[in-house]
Design an enzyme around this catalytic site. Structure first.
Site, PDB file in Angstrom:
ATOM      1  N   HIS A 182       0.832  -1.199   0.000  1.00 28.99           N
ATOM      2  CA  HIS A 182       0.000   0.000   0.000  1.00 28.99           C
ATOM      3  C   HIS A 182       0.868   1.250   0.000  1.00 28.99           C
ATOM      4  CE1 HIS A 182      -3.226   2.608   2.086  1.00 28.99           C
ATOM      5  NE2 HIS A 182      -3.428   2.598   0.779  1.00 28.99           N
ATOM      6  N   ASP A 225       8.241   7.312 -20.690  1.00 27.95           N
ATOM      7  CA  ASP A 225       8.609   7.301 -22.102  1.00 27.95           C
ATOM      8  C   ASP A 225      10.083   6.917 -22.233  1.00 27.95           C
ATOM      9  OD1 ASP A 225      10.140   9.648 -21.541  1.00 27.95           O
ATOM     10  OD2 ASP A 225       8.555  10.961 -22.262  1.00 27.95           O
ATOM     11  N   HIS A 256       7.439  19.170 -14.355  1.00 31.70           N
ATOM     12  CA  HIS A 256       8.216  18.044 -14.885  1.00 31.70           C
ATOM     13  C   HIS A 256       9.494  17.821 -14.074  1.00 31.70           C
ATOM     14  CE1 HIS A 256       9.473  15.005 -17.671  1.00 31.70           C
ATOM     15  NE2 HIS A 256      10.544  15.682 -18.030  1.00 31.70           N
ATOM     16  N   TYR A 300       6.547  13.930 -22.317  1.00 34.82           N
ATOM     17  CA  TYR A 300       5.915  13.929 -21.001  1.00 34.82           C
ATOM     18  C   TYR A 300       4.964  12.751 -20.769  1.00 34.82           C
ATOM     19  CZ  TYR A 300       7.812  18.623 -21.096  1.00 34.82           C
ATOM     20  OH  TYR A 300       8.657  19.699 -21.210  1.00 34.82           O
ATOM     21  N   ALA A 301       5.047  11.715 -21.585  1.00 38.24           N
ATOM     22  CA  ALA A 301       4.196  10.529 -21.382  1.00 38.24           C
ATOM     23  C   ALA A 301       4.802   9.685 -20.265  1.00 38.24           C
ATOM     24  CB  ALA A 301       4.069   9.734 -22.682  1.00 38.24           C
ATOM     25  N   ASN A 302       4.604  10.168 -19.055  1.00 35.03           N
ATOM     26  CA  ASN A 302       5.140   9.550 -17.849  1.00 35.03           C
ATOM     27  C   ASN A 302       4.074   9.610 -16.766  1.00 35.03           C
ATOM     28  OD1 ASN A 302       7.961   9.557 -18.945  1.00 35.03           O
ATOM     29  ND2 ASN A 302       7.700  11.768 -18.753  1.00 35.03           N
TER      30      ASN A 302
END
Length: 139
Positions: free
Chosen positions: A20, A28, A106, A128-130
């Site tokens: 948890h 990316d 970022h 920024y595909a994170n």
């Protein structure tokens, strides 16, 4: 042979050992990954696997309670950002549990990713595909 969606042994082991509030990052191809954070590198070539494919498999295997993304993701890559939000909404509907969404710069996101139990690198080439997923509980 394993029957569920995720066949990658390291990725599967990571999910099986999440507790948890543990965090994992799916990123990316360009996110810097420190040597001190375990890396699971799924990238085969540019675009394979995609960020979305990796997120989809992760969500089939894991319960989450929080999501952290960079503010810039919504501005620079709105289609991918909106697709991620749609997946989070679907997950909320499926599980009946609220999932918090937090936005960081970022630079702050990169620092936060260092706290992840592991970082999963995709072949995605969208800026920024994170995402950082915070593990929840199924009960």
């Amino acid at each position: 042979m394993k029957k569920s969606a995720l066949l990658h042994s390291e990725f599967s082991h990571l999910i099986a050992t999440l507790g948890h509030t543990d965090e994992i990052t799916i990123c990316d191809a360009g996110l810097p990954i420190p040597n001190t954070t375990p890396r699971i590198d799924l990238a085969l070539t540019l675009g394979i696997p995609t960020f979305a494919q990796t997120v989809d498999v992760f969500l089939k295997e894991s319960q989450i309670e929080g999501v952290i993304v960079a503010k810039e993701f919504a501005q620079v890559s709105p289609e991918h950002h909106d697709a991620l939000l749609k997946r989070i909404q679907q997950e909320e509907n499926l599980t009946g549990k609220a999932i918090s969404i937090t936005y960081l710069t970022h630079e702050a996101f990169k620092v936060r990713s260092h706290q992840s139990k592991a970082i999963i690198r995709t072949g995605e080439c969208t800026p920024y595909a994170n995402v950082i997923f915070q593990s929840g509980v199924t009960f």
